[in-house]
Design a protein around this motif. Structure first.
Motif: not given
Length: 381
Positions: A296, A302, A322
């Motif tokens: 991340s 991602l 997140y």
């Protein structure tokens, strides 16, 4: 070109030959990009393969000089979707319609789908016959993806010798980690660790040799070297799973640590997702969360598959909290580029965790995007 006819001999195909676009539907829109987008939407977001196939047949009436690669991509999309749905006869009929009954030329991906279809049905010799027929006829065949399809099919059919011969015969190509992994996985599945290790070392030697051909420092450090480390780590994920299956957690985690930690590896999505799958499959949630957080923090590591993997692993906290790469931002602005299964997975996890509001929010977002996509793809001319 009668590639399919040559492969199946006297087989009779049911797909009718349309002489004009109006034979397929009223007021047809044969514009290249619009047609491709509609077919992708019907396949990926709606799952209506019959309607998608009907639209795709308009591709033969697109202007010949109007971006032919996009037209062939439309054909590739529907043929591949039929194969994935196990609708093999429909895949063959469409291939015959596009490339035998009309004048379109297949690309490597179209051929790969037909070969994969034959392997799925256990027709190994037919798959190899088709491979030999199109080799040298279709300009971009075989591609890296072709090697992956062939090695996977041969390994699953127990034809390890032929799979190895294909790898050796592709020595002029940059060694492909997925093709090698297909063979390594096959040997591990039958308990031949020595052969798997031998192939792993062979892959690294071949990759190092290919890298030596690069003279530019910029190319090496910014393009080739990261790919090298990621490809090696991708294969290590397979060895990780092998040791987990043997009940040897220490050896499995040693593979993981050797591939990721010493090199402070900047993971690509493909490699990161492969490692995450194995970690979560065998209960290593803390390591999976740490790896996810590392991914991340990096740009471009991602994707929607990552979110789906974490959701299936019941790591809903990471998905929920997140900010930079949460589910919502990964799902972007258009459902057409995100599989509906990703939405469904996130909704399912939210419901299992008792987060009814989050499930409803994601569901509403899915429907809003779907309505927007329908409006954009099928608006009147």
């Amino acid at each position: 070109m009668s590639l399919i006819r040559r492969m199946f001999g006297r087989r009779s195909f049911c797909t009718a030959v349309a002489r004009k676009a109006e034979d397929i539907m009223k007021n047809p829109d044969c514009r290249t990009w619009e047609l491709s987008s509609r077919v992708r939407y019907l396949v990926n977001s709606v799952g209506d393969l019959d309607t998608a196939a009907r639209y795709s047949r308009l591709a033969v009436f697109s202007k010949p000089d109007d971006e032919p690669e996009v037209t062939v991509h439309t054909c590739e999309t529907i043929i591949g979707s039929m194969v994935r749905a196990k609708r093999h006869k429909d895949a063959y009929d469409l291939y015959d319609y596009f490339f035998n009954k009309h004048t379109l030329k297949p690309n490597s991906s179209c051929c790969n789908h037909i070969i994969e279809s034959r392997f799925q049905q256990g027709l190994v010799d037919e798959a190899l016959d088709f491979h030999r027929t199109v080799k040298g006829v279709v300009p971009d065949y075989p591609s890296e993806a072709s090697l992956r399809v062939l090695t996977k099919g041969l390994v699953h059919s127990g034809r390890f010798d032929l799979a190895q011969a294909l790898l050796k015969g592709s020595s002029k190509m940059f060694p492909d980690h997925v093709a090698f992994n297909n063979l390594i996985q096959g040997f591990l599945d039958i308990g031949n660790l020595d052969k798997a290790n031998h192939l792993f070392e062979e892959f690294k030697r071949s990759l190092s040799s290919s890298i030596a051909d690069y003279k530019s420092t910029w190319d090496f450090f910014y393009r080739v070297y990261p790919r090298y480390e990621n490809r090696v780590a991708f294969l290590m994920a397979t060895f990780m799973e092998y040791w987990f299956k043997q009940g040897k957690e220490v050896e499995a985690m040693e593979c993981y640590n050797q591939s990721v930690l010493p090199n402070k590896l900047l993971l690509c999505p493909e490699t990161g997702n492969a490692l995450l799958k194995v970690l979560l499959k065998y209960g290593q949630k803390s390591h999976a969360r740490a790896l996810y957080n590392d991914m991340s923090a990096q740009s471009g590591t991602l994707n929607s598959d990552t979110v789906q993997i974490m959701a299936k692993g019941r790591c809903s906290k990471e998905i929920k909290t997140y900010n930079k790469a949460s589910a919502e931002s990964l799902l972007a602005d258009s459902i057409g580029f995100i599989p509906v299964t990703t939405f469904k997975t996130i909704i399912d996890v939210a419901l299992k965790d008792g987060r009814i509001d989050d499930a409803l929010k994601t569901s509403n977002k899915m429907f809003d995007m779907a309505l927007k996509e329908v409006s954009e793809q099928f608006n009147p001319l």
